[in-house]
Design a protein around this motif. Structure first.
Motif, PDB file in Angstrom:
ATOM      1  N   ALA A  99      38.268  46.776  28.020  1.00  0.00           N
ATOM      2  CA  ALA A  99      38.434  45.345  27.806  1.00  0.00           C
ATOM      3  C   ALA A  99      37.903  44.969  26.424  1.00  0.00           C
ATOM      4  O   ALA A  99      37.670  45.827  25.574  1.00  0.00           O
ATOM      5  CB  ALA A  99      37.714  44.562  28.910  1.00  0.00           C
ATOM      6  N   ASP A 179      47.120  41.799  24.910  1.00  0.00           N
ATOM      7  CA  ASP A 179      47.448  42.435  26.190  1.00  0.00           C
ATOM      8  C   ASP A 179      48.845  43.030  26.172  1.00  0.00           C
ATOM      9  O   ASP A 179      49.071  44.154  26.657  1.00  0.00           O
ATOM     10  CB  ASP A 179      47.346  41.413  27.324  1.00  0.00           C
ATOM     11  N   TYR A 229      42.149  50.801  35.241  1.00  0.00           N
ATOM     12  CA  TYR A 229      42.249  50.293  33.884  1.00  0.00           C
ATOM     13  C   TYR A 229      43.299  51.118  33.150  1.00  0.00           C
ATOM     14  O   TYR A 229      43.742  52.171  33.644  1.00  0.00           O
ATOM     15  CB  TYR A 229      40.907  50.390  33.163  1.00  0.00           C
ATOM     16  N   SER A 274      45.499  40.366  31.208  1.00  0.00           N
ATOM     17  CA  SER A 274      44.187  39.928  31.689  1.00  0.00           C
ATOM     18  C   SER A 274      44.176  38.514  32.249  1.00  0.00           C
ATOM     19  O   SER A 274      43.492  38.237  33.234  1.00  0.00           O
ATOM     20  CB  SER A 274      43.157  40.045  30.562  1.00  0.00           C
ATOM     21  N   ASN A 289      38.658  40.081  30.245  1.00  0.00           N
ATOM     22  CA  ASN A 289      39.822  40.419  29.415  1.00  0.00           C
ATOM     23  C   ASN A 289      40.365  41.826  29.671  1.00  0.00           C
ATOM     24  O   ASN A 289      40.916  42.456  28.771  1.00  0.00           O
ATOM     25  CB  ASN A 289      39.490  40.252  27.929  1.00  0.00           C
ATOM     26  N   ALA A 290      40.220  42.301  30.909  1.00  0.00           N
ATOM     27  CA  ALA A 290      40.723  43.635  31.244  1.00  0.00           C
ATOM     28  C   ALA A 290      42.173  43.568  31.705  1.00  0.00           C
ATOM     29  O   ALA A 290      42.526  42.774  32.579  1.00  0.00           O
ATOM     30  CB  ALA A 290      39.864  44.266  32.342  1.00  0.00           C
TER      31      ALA A 290
END
Length: 304
Positions: A99, A179, A229, A274, A289-290
């Motif tokens: 992130a 992203d 992730y 995210s 913000n992942a």
């Protein structure tokens, strides 16, 4: 009387000399930190710039970044940061690889203590140096302890610890654009075929399902899933056929894509930006913000 006065005077002079001598031996934390940082710069042959206000920190622009203009206070800065001990080289904490952090340029002075919750301190040096970068630039800041975590330290950072801080910014000024780039790089790297939903979540359906009940936001679903992730790290999984939930309670990326596309027995993969997942707040072990990668199987559908 004169004799007593003279003895008192000599005693007073002696104390004055003693205290003066002690004072000369004492060095302020500014002096102590300054010597350590200068020794570090010399030992590592660093080319650094002193803070113009001479507050005590030094910095090095590692990469200037791209574009025609430096960041300004109203720009959104997307960045990663790492905090090491200057003398011992211990990495105390770093932004998660999965992130990134984000804030306005004018608020870049906030520095948290670790990846866990210990609050934040104000380090104006970060803001001042970042505003000398263009998007995509990076810098190193050598912080004396009194401009960092101070005499009390915090978490696993010791008292009066000088800090070697590295900050790397992303070229994008929008999290949504960042992203999308990361997802597309992931798709290309893994030779995937994905469809982009209008809500910016990417999906691929390996099995639409054979059930007759349509899935809506109010459907109660039994689901198998694995969440990762983009670096492949699994952060959550339930594949025992025991996870039961209402679709409306799940993250936006699931709610946006699953209805109308799957029935019982359906299987789908989602690459979720995210803001359609856990956003700026994160959740549990998922950092802010992942961008997330889910494999999902619809085991059962119940519509009341």
């Amino acid at each position: 009387m004169l004799k007593k006065f003279s003895q008192f005077t000599f005693a007073l002079i002696g104390l004055t000399v003693l205290f003066s001598s002690c004072k000369k031996d004492y060095e302020s934390i500014q002096v102590v930190d300054g010597k350590k940082i200068q020794d570090y710069i010399t030992a590592n042959k660093l080319t650094v710039t002193e803070d113009p206000l001479k507050s005590g920190y030094f910095y090095q622009i590692l990469t200037q970044g791209t574009g025609t203009a430096n960041y300004v206070t109203s720009d959104t800065v997307l960045y990663n940061v790492s905090v090491k001990g200057l003398e011992n080289g211990t990495l105390y904490w770093a932004s998660p690889l999965q992130a990134n952090r984000a804030t306005l340029g004018g608020y870049m002075n906030g520095l948290v203590a670790s990846n866990t919750v210990y609050g934040a301190i104000s380090v104006p040096a970060i803001r001042d140096v970042v505003l000398q970068l263009k998007p995509g630039g990076s810098a190193r800041i050598l912080l004396p302890s009194y401009l960092a975590y101070g005499k009390n330290g915090i978490a696993n950072i010791a008292s009066n610890e000088n800090i070697d801080l590295n900050i790397t910014t992303f070229p994008e000024k929008s999290q949504a654009v960042l992203d999308d780039r990361l997802i597309n790089e992931f798709i290309k790297k893994n030779s995937l075929t994905m469809t982009k939903d209008r809500t910016r979540t990417y999906f691929s359906i390996s099995a639409p399902g054979t059930g007759t009940d349509a899935i809506t936001l109010n459907s109660t679903l039994t689901i198998n899933y694995t969440g990762r992730y983009l670096d492949g790290t699994v952060f959550d999984s339930n594949v025992a056929g025991t996870y039961v939930t209402t679709l409306s309670t799940l993250i936006q990326g699931w709610k946006n894509v699953i209805p109308g596309k799957l029935t019982k027995g359906g299987k789908i993969r989602l690459l979720i930006p995210s803001d359609q997942a856990y956003g700026l707040a994160g959740f549990g072990s998922v950092p802010a913000n992942a961008t997330l990668d889910f494999d999902i199987e619809i085991v059962n559908v119940v519509n009341n």
